[in-house]
Design a protein around this motif. Structure first.
Motif, PDB file in Angstrom:
ATOM      1  N   GLU A 100       0.833  -1.192   0.000  1.00  0.00           N
ATOM      2  CA  GLU A 100       0.000   0.000   0.000  1.00  0.00           C
ATOM      3  C   GLU A 100       0.879   1.258   0.000  1.00  0.00           C
ATOM      4  O   GLU A 100       1.838   1.361   0.757  1.00  0.00           O
ATOM      5  N   PRO A 101       0.571   2.215  -0.863  1.00  0.00           N
ATOM      6  CA  PRO A 101       1.367   3.444  -0.901  1.00  0.00           C
ATOM      7  C   PRO A 101       1.245   4.204   0.428  1.00  0.00           C
ATOM      8  O   PRO A 101       0.215   4.134   1.090  1.00  0.00           O
ATOM      9  N   PRO A 102       2.289   4.929   0.814  1.00  0.00           N
ATOM     10  CA  PRO A 102       2.298   5.643   2.095  1.00  0.00           C
ATOM     11  C   PRO A 102       1.122   6.618   2.245  1.00  0.00           C
ATOM     12  O   PRO A 102       0.556   6.741   3.315  1.00  0.00           O
ATOM     13  N   ARG A 103       0.758   7.271   1.178  1.00  0.00           N
ATOM     14  CA  ARG A 103      -0.344   8.231   1.236  1.00  0.00           C
ATOM     15  C   ARG A 103      -1.639   7.515   1.616  1.00  0.00           C
ATOM     16  O   ARG A 103      -2.423   8.000   2.424  1.00  0.00           O
ATOM     17  N   ASP A 104      -1.871   6.344   1.027  1.00  0.00           N
ATOM     18  CA  ASP A 104      -3.080   5.585   1.332  1.00  0.00           C
ATOM     19  C   ASP A 104      -3.083   5.102   2.774  1.00  0.00           C
ATOM     20  O   ASP A 104      -4.131   5.050   3.417  1.00  0.00           O
ATOM     21  N   LYS A 105      -1.920   4.746   3.306  1.00  0.00           N
ATOM     22  CA  LYS A 105      -1.836   4.305   4.700  1.00  0.00           C
ATOM     23  C   LYS A 105      -2.259   5.436   5.630  1.00  0.00           C
ATOM     24  O   LYS A 105      -3.033   5.226   6.569  1.00  0.00           O
ATOM     25  N   ILE A 106      -1.783   6.628   5.363  1.00  0.00           N
ATOM     26  CA  ILE A 106      -2.114   7.790   6.185  1.00  0.00           C
ATOM     27  C   ILE A 106      -3.606   8.074   6.117  1.00  0.00           C
ATOM     28  O   ILE A 106      -4.270   8.295   7.127  1.00  0.00           O
ATOM     29  N   LEU A 107      -4.142   8.023   4.912  1.00  0.00           N
ATOM     30  CA  LEU A 107      -5.568   8.288   4.735  1.00  0.00           C
ATOM     31  C   LEU A 107      -6.427   7.238   5.431  1.00  0.00           C
ATOM     32  O   LEU A 107      -7.455   7.549   6.017  1.00  0.00           O
TER      33      LEU A 107
END
Length: 183
Positions: A158-165
Motif C-alpha cells: 500500500e502506498p504511504p499516502r493511502d496508509k495515512i488516509l
C-alpha cells in the motif's frame, strides 16, 4: 466601372448618426441646398444612415463642410466621404497617440492588457520550478497503482499516502458526536 460611374463615385458622401425622427425628405432638403443630388436612405438594425451622390465634386465638398456635425432633430449628423469616393482616407487624420496594428487600425486597451497578462503568464511559467502534474492514480505507472479494485491491497504494498488516509478514516469512524472516541 465606367468613367461616368467613377466620376459619380468620387462625389459620394456618407451620412451617419441620423436621428430616428429624421426622414429621407429631411435629409434631401438639407443636402439639395448645396446642389443637385440623389439620396440613398437606409435603416439597418435601428442604425440610420444615407449615401448622397452629387454631380460635381465641388458641391459634395461644400455639403460636407457645411453639414458635418449639424444638429438634425437632436443628433449631430456625421458627414464624411464614402468609401466609394476614393477620398475616404481624408475623413480622419491618423492619431499618433494610439498604437496601430499591421493594417493601420487602432488597437484598443483590451489588446494591450491581454498582451501584458500573457507576458506575466509566460514569466510565471519560466520562474516556476515545478509544473503542475496530474496526481490521479490512473496516470501513475507504478505497479502498485495497477491493482484492480476487486483485488485486496496488501498493507506492505500500500502506498504511504493511502496508509495515512486509512488511519485518518479509522479515527474519524471511531469518533462520536460529542467529540469523544469509541473504544
Amino acid at each position: 466601372m465606367s468613367r461616368q460611374q467613377f466620376r459619380n463615385a468620387r462625389m459620394s458622401l456618407f451620412v451617419g448618426n441620423i436621428s430616428r425622427l429624421v426622414e429621407q425628405k429631411d435629409i434631401e432638403r438639407e443636402f439639395k441646398v448645396h446642389g443637385d443630388c440623389t439620396v440613398d436612405f437606409r435603416v439597418k438594425n435601428n442604425d440610420r444612415y444615407a449615401f448622397i451622390q452629387y454631380k460635381s465634386e465641388q458641391e459634395a465638398e461644400a455639403a460636407k463642410n457645411a453639414l458635418h456635425q449639424r444638429d438634425l432633430q437632436g443628433l449631430r449628423i456625421n458627414v464624411e466621404w464614402s468609401k466609394k469616393s476614393g477620398r475616404y482616407d481624408e475623413n480622419r487624420e491618423p492619431r499618433r497617440d494610439r498604437p496601430r496594428d499591421d493594417r493601420g487600425q487602432s488597437r484598443g486597451n483590451y489588446d494591450r492588457f491581454e498582451r501584458e497578462r500573457e507576458k506575466e503568464r509566460k514569466q510565471r511559467r519560466r520562474n516556476s520550478k515545478s509544473r503542475s502534474r496530474s496526481r490521479s492514480p490512473k496516470n501513475r505507472s507504478s505497479p502498485q497503482y495497477r491493482v484492480s479494485r476487486s483485488q485486496s491491497i496488501d498493507s506492505e504494498n500500500e502506498p504511504p499516502r493511502d496508509k495515512i488516509l486509512r488511519k485518518k478514516l479509522k479515527e474519524m469512524m471511531r469518533k462520536t458526536d460529542n467529540g469523544e472516541y469509541k473504544d
